[in-house]
Design an enzyme around this catalytic site. Structure first.
Site, short mmCIF file in Angstrom:
data_model
loop_
_atom_site.label_atom_id
_atom_site.label_comp_id
_atom_site.label_asym_id
_atom_site.label_seq_id
_atom_site.Cartn_x
_atom_site.Cartn_y
_atom_site.Cartn_z
N ASN A 39 0.83 -1.20 0.00
CA ASN A 39 0.00 0.00 0.00
C ASN A 39 0.87 1.25 0.00
O ASN A 39 1.96 1.29 0.59
CB ASN A 39 -1.02 -0.01 1.14
N GLU A 41 0.30 5.27 0.60
CA GLU A 41 -0.65 6.29 1.04
C GLU A 41 -0.26 7.68 0.54
O GLU A 41 0.80 7.86 -0.08
CB GLU A 41 -0.76 6.23 2.58
N GLU A 52 -3.09 -4.75 -2.90
CA GLU A 52 -3.62 -5.59 -3.99
C GLU A 52 -3.59 -4.82 -5.31
O GLU A 52 -3.27 -5.37 -6.36
CB GLU A 52 -5.05 -6.02 -3.67
N CYS A 86 -10.83 -3.69 -3.65
CA CYS A 86 -9.82 -4.67 -4.06
C CYS A 86 -10.46 -6.01 -4.42
O CYS A 86 -9.96 -6.72 -5.29
CB CYS A 86 -8.76 -4.83 -2.98
N1 THU Z 1 -5.14 -1.78 2.83
C1 THU Z 1 -4.59 -2.54 1.83
O1 THU Z 1 -3.58 -2.15 1.23
N2 THU Z 1 -5.18 -3.72 1.53
C2 THU Z 1 -6.20 -4.28 2.23
O2 THU Z 1 -6.58 -5.40 1.92
C3 THU Z 1 -6.82 -3.54 3.35
C4 THU Z 1 -6.36 -2.14 3.52
C5 THU Z 1 -4.48 -0.51 3.19
C6 THU Z 1 -5.10 0.76 2.71
C7 THU Z 1 -4.51 1.76 3.70
O3 THU Z 1 -3.21 2.15 3.25
C8 THU Z 1 -4.34 0.96 4.98
O4 THU Z 1 -4.40 -0.42 4.59
C9 THU Z 1 -5.42 1.23 6.02
O5 THU Z 1 -6.68 1.16 5.45
#
Ligand code: THU
Length: 130
Positions: A39, A41, A52, A86
């Site tokens: 992820n 941000e 994902e 996702c």
């Molecule tokens: N997040 C993901 O990358 N994948 C998931 O399956 C659940 C949530 C991330 C998004 C954000 O950067 C952080 O987790 C908190 O929501």
């Protein structure tokens, strides 16, 4: 590298200054190649992207569009559930019976499928075009 190790390794690179919640995802595509994503941000919060989505982008950038297996890991109290968006993104590139392993960093796992994660997903053929 196997999917679990790829997901755990890429998770370390997650850019998460806001949530502090690192996620790693790894996909095996039709060729057998492994594609990983974390992820990423953003100060404009909605612009952040999930692990994902990053792994799918890496797969498509490498020229592939068929997911055969997926693995997602986070330091969560239960095996990390993918967000709704996702689930839809995975369904775009995977048949419903494709295995998805959700995991915690500590080793708890939940094995499910793309179809179980998003029953009745909207698909290309739902547009009724030939
Ligand atoms: N997040 C993901 O990358 N994948 C998931 O399956 C659940 C949530 C991330 C998004 C954000 O950067 C952080 O987790 C908190 O929501």
């Amino acid at each position: 590298m196997d999917l679990e190790n790829a997901a755990r390794a890429v998770r370390e690179n997650a850019y998460v200054p806001y949530s502090r919640f690192k996620v790693g995802a790894a996909l095996r595509s039709a060729s057998g190649a492994v594609h990983a994503g974390c992820n990423v941000e953003n100060a404009a919060y909605p612009e952040g992207t999930c692990a994902e989505a990053g792994a799918i982008a890496a797969m498509v950038a490498s020229g592939e569009t068929e997911i055969l297996e997926a693995f997602v890991v986070a330091d969560s109290p239960r095996p990390v559930p993918p967000c709704g968006g996702c689930r839809q993104k995975l369904a775009e590139f995977a048949q419903p019976d494709v295995r998805v392993t959700l995991a915690t960093v500590s080793g708890e796992v939940l094995v499910t499928t793309v179809g179980d994660l998003l029953p009745g997903a909207f698909r290309n053929d739902d547009m009724g075009k030939a």
